[in-house]
Write an enzyme that holds these catalytic residues in place. Structure first.
Site, PDB file in Angstrom:
ATOM      1  N   TYR A 190      -6.399  -0.865  -6.828  1.00 48.96           N
ATOM      2  CA  TYR A 190      -5.408  -1.735  -6.146  1.00 48.96           C
ATOM      3  C   TYR A 190      -6.286  -1.970  -4.686  1.00 48.96           C
ATOM      4  O   TYR A 190      -7.515  -1.110  -4.496  1.00 48.96           O
ATOM      5  CB  TYR A 190      -4.299  -0.844  -5.520  1.00 48.96           C
ATOM      6  CG  TYR A 190      -4.244   0.660  -5.395  1.00 48.96           C
ATOM      7  CD1 TYR A 190      -4.847   0.884  -3.884  1.00 48.96           C
ATOM      8  CD2 TYR A 190      -4.671   1.372  -6.215  1.00 48.96           C
ATOM      9  CE1 TYR A 190      -5.240   2.240  -3.636  1.00 48.96           C
ATOM     10  CE2 TYR A 190      -4.920   2.825  -6.007  1.00 48.96           C
ATOM     11  CZ  TYR A 190      -5.295   3.330  -4.574  1.00 48.96           C
ATOM     12  OH  TYR A 190      -5.527   4.471  -4.216  1.00 48.96           O
ATOM     13  N   SER A 213      -7.501   9.681  -0.172  1.00 47.54           N
ATOM     14  CA  SER A 213      -7.839   9.291  -1.744  1.00 47.54           C
ATOM     15  C   SER A 213      -6.407   9.294  -2.413  1.00 47.54           C
ATOM     16  O   SER A 213      -5.460   9.883  -1.842  1.00 47.54           O
ATOM     17  CB  SER A 213      -8.687  10.074  -2.251  1.00 47.54           C
ATOM     18  OG  SER A 213      -8.216  11.386  -2.674  1.00 47.54           O
ATOM     19  N   LYS A 214      -6.295   8.400  -3.357  1.00 44.05           N
ATOM     20  CA  LYS A 214      -4.924   8.338  -4.238  1.00 44.05           C
ATOM     21  C   LYS A 214      -4.871   9.814  -4.586  1.00 44.05           C
ATOM     22  O   LYS A 214      -3.764  10.183  -5.015  1.00 44.05           O
ATOM     23  CB  LYS A 214      -5.184   7.437  -5.251  1.00 44.05           C
ATOM     24  CG  LYS A 214      -3.780   7.039  -5.958  1.00 44.05           C
ATOM     25  CD  LYS A 214      -3.830   5.990  -6.805  1.00 44.05           C
ATOM     26  CE  LYS A 214      -2.643   5.502  -7.352  1.00 44.05           C
ATOM     27  NZ  LYS A 214      -2.420   4.406  -8.190  1.00 44.05           N
ATOM     28  N   ARG A 215      -5.923  10.347  -5.162  1.00 45.33           N
ATOM     29  CA  ARG A 215      -5.655  11.857  -6.000  1.00 45.33           C
ATOM     30  C   ARG A 215      -4.946  12.695  -4.819  1.00 45.33           C
ATOM     31  O   ARG A 215      -4.140  13.442  -5.326  1.00 45.33           O
ATOM     32  CB  ARG A 215      -6.926  12.075  -6.472  1.00 45.33           C
ATOM     33  CG  ARG A 215      -6.442  13.231  -7.595  1.00 45.33           C
ATOM     34  CD  ARG A 215      -7.748  14.148  -8.122  1.00 45.33           C
ATOM     35  NE  ARG A 215      -8.738  13.368  -8.538  1.00 45.33           N
ATOM     36  CZ  ARG A 215     -10.037  13.610  -8.589  1.00 45.33           C
ATOM     37  NH1 ARG A 215     -10.256  14.708  -8.138  1.00 45.33           N
ATOM     38  NH2 ARG A 215     -10.937  12.740  -9.051  1.00 45.33           N
ATOM     39  N   GLY A 237      -1.815  10.255  -3.009  1.00 47.88           N
ATOM     40  CA  GLY A 237      -0.787   9.033  -3.535  1.00 47.88           C
ATOM     41  C   GLY A 237      -0.892   8.097  -3.054  1.00 47.88           C
ATOM     42  O   GLY A 237      -1.911   7.396  -2.512  1.00 47.88           O
TER      43      GLY A 237
END
Ligand code: GLU
Length: 493
Positions: A15, A246-248, A251
């Protein structure tokens, strides 16, 4: 003067990240400031990781943010001939060479060098192969990669970074890097340069995480006989624990889509993002589009990493409180007719839109959203905390229900009585509804707050809000009376 040409070249593997959006924004600002061009180039060479969904998401995200581009989207995969030709040109001009060393050989040398605490860089074994030797190896069908021939001389490769100043790296520090894999595919490092040369990019504004590539890319520009663009490397964005966001670890709050779904205003997000890594040199934090284009300079991009202050804010979810504050600022101060268009979309999405809000109820609609926006954080609040203004189907929050209703069982008779008195008023104005409410509290010998808070809970479902007398007028006599006279169900469990 040469036209300023900048680019935003995302790899479509996920994304649109807020870091990517910040890169796009800074490039967009630089293009607009200089009446230049912003080129959107999708770097989709990594076929395994690139997806159509990601491309659509990036385009959608940029469009929502209002970051328009002037050329593209170009797709890197459409230019593989250019990349091949450039590799061939480098071979022909002696700036590159074929290397037949196998992975095993390289690994062995690497281990030996590590054991001897020596340089682990490629030792240049194939650098001096004669054309004869190369032909022999090719006739044997041995696979080869193409390596760039880094000058073997004293000295440095240097470039001017608008943010960080002169950056130098010794030639002796750079190994003969691979530019084309043994399967014939040129590496990203080369494709990126070839595309920037073809697209006549004058300024490369990107994250400091790309700096490991820059010196090698400058060598490629020189070898391809192209002028080196101006570089401006932006700081990274870290959280309070100094971890890259980061997404990790964080979220969905790192994706632009998250803010769109949460009801943020696109320009508020841009305004926040620019401050992550750039400052105007003054205390000013709120910038209109035009002001920011005017104020923006590459020199004021910060050298040090910026902090995304990841906390649970008053909008009830984790993000940077400053972003919420900026969003509140725009939401509460923007032109009411402009806001009305945005609220309309929210109401439509919830099935709460009434055509009359643009017709005979327009004045009411504008006055009401103006009244309630003062406590709102995002556009979503109009259909959640503000739902009672547009529908009878709204939720009574547990906290005010307990505190303002259940704790006072007498309200079960008082509020309907108050409703009746309000219904009998000759004119339903703020002064009149206030007078009646206070009179009734005085008669009962209670604090007016008990009636007022009770009314707020019943009529809006919320613990807090604008002046209750203004709220009564906004809701209108008929709704107020009906809701105040139907409260029995609140006392049933
Ligand atoms: N495709 C690269 C990325 O998404 C961009 C590299 C660059 O700006 O040169 O990180």
């Amino acid at each position: 003067m040469t036209e300023v040409r900048v680019r935003f070249p995302p790899s479509p593997t996920g994304y649109l990240h807020i870091g990517g959006a910040r890169t796009a924004l800074l490039n967009w600002l630089w293009a607009r400031k200089n009446n230049g061009k912003l080129i959107l180039r999708i770097e989709d060479t990594d076929a395994d990781r690139s997806t159509e969904e990601s491309i659509a998401g990036i385009i959608d995200g940029l469009t929502w943010l209002g970051l328009d581009w002037d050329e593209g989207p170009y797709f890197q995969t459409e230019f593989s001939d250019d990349h091949q030709q450039a590799a061939q040109k480098l071979l022909d001009s002696g700036h590159a060479y074929k290397c037949f060393c196998t992975r095993e050989e390289l690994e062995k040398k690497r281990e030996a060098a590590l054991a001897a605490k020596e340089d682990v860089r490629y030792d240049g074994t194939c650098r001096h192969l004669t054309p004869e030797q190369i032909r022999e190896k090719e006739e044997m069908g041995l696979p080869s990669v193409i390596r760039f021939k880094v000058p073997q001389k004293e000295g440095v490769v240097s470039y001017e970074d608008k943010v960080l100043g002169t950056i130098e790296r010794a030639y002796s520090d750079i190994e003969d890097f691979v530019i084309v894999r043994s399967n014939g595919k040129p590496l990203y490092l080369l494709c990126n340069v070839v595309d920037d040369i073809r697209d006549r990019i004058t300024h490369i504004i990107r994250g400091q995480d790309h700096m490991t590539n820059t010196s090698r890319q400058v060598l490629l520009y020189q070898a391809l006989g192209a002028p080196t663009p101006v570089f401006a490397h932006m700081p990274l964005t870290l959280d309070l624990q100094k971890k890259k966001i980061s997404k990790r670890s964080h979220g969905e709050i790192v994706s632009v889509q998250f803010y769109r779904e949460k009801g943020f205003l696109p320009w508020a997000l841009c305004n926040f993002l620019v401050l992550l890594g750039w400052n105007p040199g003054t205390d000013q934090e709120i910038f209109s589009r035009e002001e920011l284009i005017e104020a923006f300079t590459l020199e004021r991009i910060s050298k040090v990493n910026s902090v995304f202050n990841y906390q649970k804010g008053n909008a009830k979810f984790f993000t940077d409180p400053k972003l919420i504050a900026i969003n509140e600022h725009y939401l509460r101060s923007m032109e009411i007719t402009e806001l009305a268009q945005l609220v309309k979309k929210e109401l439509e999405a919830e099935g709460l839109w009434d055509e009359a809000y643009e017709g005979e109820k327009q004045d009411w609609f504008l006055a009401t959203i103006d009244l309630i926006r003062d406590r709102f954080h995002t556009l979503k609040d109009f259909t959640t905390a503000g739902r009672a203004y547009f529908s009878d189907d709204y939720e009574i929050m547990a906290k005010p229900l307990k505190k303002n209703i259940l704790k006072h069982p007498e309200l079960k008779t008082w509020l309907p009585q108050l409703g009746q008195r309000l219904g009998e008023l000759e004119s339903f104005t703020e002064e009149e509804v206030e007078r009646v409410s206070r009179e009734m509290a005085a008669e009962l010998g209670i604090k007016p707050g008990i009636l007022i808070n009770g009314m707020r809970t019943v009529l809006t479902g919320q613990l807090a809000g604008p002046s209750m007398f203004a709220v009564l007028v906004a809701l209108g006599r008929e709704t107020v009376v009906r809701r105040l006279q139907n409260i029995d169900h609140l006392y049933q469990d």
